[in-house]
Design a protein around this motif. Structure first.
Motif, short mmCIF file in Angstrom:
data_model
loop_
_atom_site.label_atom_id
_atom_site.label_comp_id
_atom_site.label_asym_id
_atom_site.label_seq_id
_atom_site.Cartn_x
_atom_site.Cartn_y
_atom_site.Cartn_z
N TYR A 510 110.70 -18.35 137.61
CA TYR A 510 110.85 -19.07 136.35
C TYR A 510 109.54 -19.73 135.91
N PHE A 511 108.45 -19.39 136.60
CA PHE A 511 107.12 -19.88 136.21
C PHE A 511 106.30 -18.71 135.70
N ARG A 512 105.10 -19.00 135.22
CA ARG A 512 104.24 -17.91 134.74
C ARG A 512 103.92 -16.95 135.89
N PRO A 513 104.04 -15.66 135.63
CA PRO A 513 103.79 -14.68 136.70
C PRO A 513 102.38 -14.78 137.26
N LYS A 514 102.27 -14.68 138.57
CA LYS A 514 100.96 -14.46 139.21
C LYS A 514 101.18 -13.66 140.48
N MET A 596 120.81 -8.37 135.48
CA MET A 596 121.91 -8.87 136.33
C MET A 596 121.89 -10.39 136.44
N LEU A 597 120.69 -10.92 136.61
CA LEU A 597 120.53 -12.38 136.76
C LEU A 597 121.04 -13.08 135.50
N ASP A 598 120.68 -12.52 134.35
CA ASP A 598 121.09 -13.10 133.07
C ASP A 598 122.61 -13.07 132.91
N GLN A 599 123.20 -11.92 133.25
CA GLN A 599 124.64 -11.76 133.04
C GLN A 599 125.47 -12.57 134.03
N ASN A 600 124.85 -12.95 135.13
CA ASN A 600 125.55 -13.73 136.16
C ASN A 600 125.81 -15.17 135.73
N GLU A 601 124.98 -15.68 134.79
CA GLU A 601 125.05 -17.12 134.49
C GLU A 601 126.27 -17.51 133.65
N ILE A 602 126.72 -18.75 133.84
CA ILE A 602 127.84 -19.31 133.07
C ILE A 602 127.27 -20.11 131.88
N GLU A 649 118.24 -22.06 134.40
CA GLU A 649 118.67 -20.70 134.75
C GLU A 649 119.89 -20.38 133.90
N TRP A 650 119.67 -20.12 132.61
CA TRP A 650 120.77 -19.91 131.68
C TRP A 650 120.77 -18.49 131.15
N ARG A 651 121.97 -18.02 130.85
CA ARG A 651 122.11 -16.74 130.17
C ARG A 651 121.37 -16.83 128.82
N GLY A 652 120.69 -15.80 128.45
CA GLY A 652 119.96 -15.84 127.18
C GLY A 652 118.53 -16.29 127.40
N LEU A 653 118.34 -17.36 128.11
CA LEU A 653 116.98 -17.85 128.38
C LEU A 653 116.30 -16.92 129.40
N ILE A 654 117.07 -16.45 130.37
CA ILE A 654 116.52 -15.52 131.37
C ILE A 654 116.08 -14.24 130.65
N ARG A 655 116.96 -13.74 129.79
CA ARG A 655 116.69 -12.46 129.11
C ARG A 655 115.55 -12.58 128.10
N LYS A 656 115.59 -13.68 127.32
CA LYS A 656 114.65 -13.78 126.20
C LYS A 656 113.31 -14.41 126.57
N PHE A 657 113.24 -14.99 127.77
CA PHE A 657 112.01 -15.71 128.09
C PHE A 657 111.44 -15.30 129.45
N TYR A 658 112.15 -15.60 130.53
CA TYR A 658 111.58 -15.33 131.86
C TYR A 658 111.38 -13.83 132.10
N ALA A 659 112.38 -13.02 131.73
CA ALA A 659 112.27 -11.57 131.93
C ALA A 659 111.13 -10.99 131.09
N LYS A 660 110.96 -11.55 129.87
CA LYS A 660 109.88 -11.03 129.00
C LYS A 660 108.50 -11.33 129.58
N ASP A 687 102.01 -13.79 123.04
CA ASP A 687 103.01 -12.75 122.79
C ASP A 687 104.44 -13.13 123.17
N VAL A 688 104.58 -14.05 124.13
CA VAL A 688 105.94 -14.37 124.60
C VAL A 688 106.30 -15.84 124.36
N GLU A 689 105.43 -16.73 124.82
CA GLU A 689 105.83 -18.14 124.88
C GLU A 689 105.87 -18.82 123.51
N LEU A 690 104.77 -18.72 122.76
CA LEU A 690 104.78 -19.38 121.43
C LEU A 690 105.82 -18.79 120.48
N PRO A 691 106.00 -17.46 120.45
CA PRO A 691 107.05 -16.94 119.56
C PRO A 691 108.44 -17.51 119.89
#
Length: 695
Positions: A510-514, A596-602, A649-660, A687-691
């Motif tokens: 959930y942090f910037r990739p390295k 899968m991670l995204d769809q798992n969340e409530i 760790e929320w549905r939608g945020l995983i898909r639209k932010f962390y996964a991107k 490309d990802v964070e500011l948008p």
């Protein structure tokens, strides 16, 4: 008199009935009599349950004491539970109690709830329906002192206007609602855009309901007093007065931080406090003697003499007394450790106020008990608090055994410890830890976590089975027996440089990739798979239970995260070996696992955004509220000053932010060029964070 005397509204059994009336009718029918002796002061908690053939009788000191006993009864005998995320409470109850039984509950004097941050990380957009439920939970948990900072900005706006500050001056001072917690502690201003008068009024109306409900139940609301922070326009207009300039906080620039405090030696300081409390009392009536103020939290002025420190605490307290002669000041001790105060400065600060008129919150006593470092806060009463969570993220973490040991040793040895507190920065995570601590505070016996946790699960799901007991015992011995990195682990692990992320056991996904990151557990990883299997089996019968679904999501999140971590390492090894196939395979697997991670969340990002938009007044503010809601979760600041601190760790945020973010990382490494972290992060921001999160 140096004892702690805090007046409270005289609660009755009627208050208990009112709370129960919001739950299914069978609950009230379980109790043949409820007697509340009532008290006009906060006292040690006490309740007694007696089971007879004709029903259960309750005797308690106050309404919240009775309600805690009722909730304990419902959990023990009726397989029901009320928690943050909802309740397991059938419309028709089946209580299996013995014909005759007795239970006694005792707790320390103060049971406190409230970290200023939670009002932004969890409660930022709440309306009365949310608050009503939550106050019921507070009451059923026996809390008798609760932070109530909502709506104060309307009163401040009124006061600053009278003191000559223009609307423009207020707009430079107030931030948007997503960032209010840190404005109240003097860390920031103007961030996210100011709030309209309509919105401020709506929040004040909301807090009137909150405070009045608390008072009805006998909970002491903790209202604000003046901690010194002033609009910068106030300084510009008063060249004759002295001011303190607070440091910029967490890399925010001067527009948004570097706030101004009135110098405590100026007589106007106490006058402002007096005027504020008078206005506040006019609105709520005389509902409390306890007031919060945190003058130096995380951004004290660079040059601060010990006499400034002493003067600040005496002016805050004396100003509060001018507004309410019975004022008791509630102070967070966080700054003493965070800002590395010298012992002599802490002593100068605390000893300005006489014993019995100051309560210190030992805010993170679960990890670092400051009463031990600062001579029991030089004789002042303190509250032992469990913090445990930062920013409201929901990884499974905690150590029940250690909590028992640390809390009990404090209560046994410290005369000046007057109570317990919950001060997590966000709710809707690790409920088991907080419920355990509440039960610990109300129980005089040893509270062995193992049998406790299996009865916890039984109440949560309304069922019992060997599998369920096994699964929760495994959860207890893994995630809820968390080991600190600084302590040697029970088995070998690579001793890389440990940093704060590691220390808090945070998850790198959930942090910037390295490169070269991994999840570090304190138990064999194979147990995560075993947990996943146990909970998947339970899901066949318990899938329709709301609280089980939440726990199942928590467990499966750990299972999927562990696999993700391995696939990311695989893709990164592919890069090191210049093996395109490995990279492609690792990245494809990673993409699927993020789905899968995204769809798992409530919990769902869209709920947070919808609540933010609905809170906006007038309605044309909705876009601004949404931007703030998105920014707080991700960049936290105009350019990522506190990036990912409040990750969810929320549905939608995983898909639209962390996964991107990780998808971009995959694109970059598969180009096969030399990897440059700084360049990658610039591209990520663009490309990802500011948008997603531009303020």
């Amino acid at each position: 008199d140096s004892s702690l005397n805090i007046q409270t509204s005289h609660s009755t059994s009627k208050a208990v009935q009112n709370v129960l009336s919001r739950f299914p009718k069978w609950i009230t029918a379980e109790f043949s009599s409820i007697r509340v002796s009532g008290s006009s002061e906060i006292t040690e908690g006490h309740a007694h349950l007696i089971g007879t053939a004709s029903g259960v009788e309750i005797e308690a000191a106050t309404a919240v004491d009775a309600l805690h006993a009722i909730h304990s009864y419902l959990r023990e005998f009726c397989g029901t539970m009320v928690s943050w995320e909802g309740e397991n409470m059938p419309e028709i109850g089946e209580c299996q109690r013995p014909k005759e039984f007795e239970r006694s509950f005792k707790s320390p004097k103060v049971r406190y709830f409230g970290n200023p941050c939670t009002f932004s990380y969890s409660f930022a957009w709440w309306d009365w329906t949310h608050w009503e439920r939550f106050i019921d939970w507070l009451a059923l948990s026996g809390f008798n002192m609760v932070l109530a900072p909502v709506g104060q900005e309307a009163i401040w706006a009124d006061l600053w206007t009278e003191l000559g500050v223009s609307q423009k001056g207020l707009d430079e001072f107030f931030p948007g609602p997503a960032f209010l917690a840190w404005h109240r502690m003097g860390n920031l201003q103007a961030l996210g855009g100011s709030m309209t008068p309509e919105y401020l009024d709506s929040q004040l109306e909301l807090n009137k309901k909150i405070v009045s409900r608390m008072v009805e139940i006998g909970i002491v609301p903790v209202l604000p007093t003046f901690a010194g922070f002033v609009p910068q326009e106030f300084e510009r207009k008063h060249k004759d007065l002295r001011f303190l300039h607070n440091k910029c906080w967490n890399n925010l620039n001067e527009t948004y931080s570097c706030t101004t405090s009135l110098h405590p030696q100026e007589p106007e300081f106490k006058e402002i406090a007096k005027l504020f409390i008078e206005k506040q009392t006019e609105i709520y009536g005389h509902v409390t003697d306890v007031y919060s103020a945190d003058p130096f939290n995380e951004s004290p002025p660079a040059k601060l003499s010990e006499s400034d420190v002493a003067q600040m605490s005496s002016s805050i307290f004396e100003g509060c007394v001018m507004g309410n002669s019975r004022c008791v000041w509630l102070l967070q001790s966080w700054t003493f450790a965070y800002d590395a105060w010298k012992k002599s400065a802490v002593k100068s600060f605390l000893t300005q106020v006489s014993k019995g008129r100051l309560i210190v919150l030992d805010l993170q006593a679960d990890k670092r008990a400051l009463y031990k470092e600062f001579d029991n806060f030089y004789g002042h009463y303190f509250v032992w608090c469990l913090l445990q969570n930062f920013g409201g993220n929901s990884q499974m973490r905690g150590n029940l055994g250690k909590l028992h040991e640390n809390y009990r040793s404090a209560i046994a040895s410290e005369d000046s410890m007057v109570g317990m507190g919950l001060t997590m920065e966000g709710i809707n995570q690790n409920f088991v830890v907080y419920q355990y601590f509440i039960d610990l505070a109300w129980s005089e016996q040893e509270l062995d976590p193992r049998p406790w946790i299996s009865s916890y699960a039984a109440a949560r799901y309304g069922t019992q089975s060997p599998l369920q007991t096994l699964a929760w015992n495994l959860l207890h011995s893994t995630f809820y027996t968390q080991v600190d990195f600084k302590n040697p682990l029970p088995f070998d692990y690579d001793d890389e440089e440990s940093n704060e992320h590691d220390e808090r056991r945070e998850i790198f996904l959930y942090f910037r990739p390295k490169f070269s990151q991994r999840i570090r557990y304190w138990f064999p990883e194979s147990l995560i798979e075993k947990l996943g299997k146990s909970f998947s089996l339970m899901n066949r019968t318990l899938g329709s239970n709301k609280l089980f679904r939440q726990d199942y999501a928590d467990v499966m999140r750990e299972v999927i995260q562990n696999k993700l971590s391995q696939r990311i390492q695989y893709a990164q090894n592919g890069y090191s070996l210049s093996d395109r196939k490995m990279m492609k395979k690792g990245c494809t697997d990673m993409e699927n696992l993020f789905v899968m991670l995204d769809q798992n969340e409530i919990h769902d990002l869209s709920e947070w955004i919808l609540m933010a938009r609905e809170a906006a007044l007038p309605k044309n503010e909705a876009d601004s509220f949404e931007r703030q809601a998105r920014n707080q979760l991700t960049l936290w600041g105009p350019s990522g000053e506190i990036s990912d601190y409040a990750r969810k760790e929320w549905r939608g945020l995983i898909r639209k932010f962390y996964a991107k973010r990780w998808a971009l990382f995959c694109d970059v490494i598969q180009l096969g060029n030399r990897y440059n972290q700084k360049k990658f992060e610039e591209q990520l921001m663009r490309d990802v964070e500011l948008p997603f999160a531009r303020l």
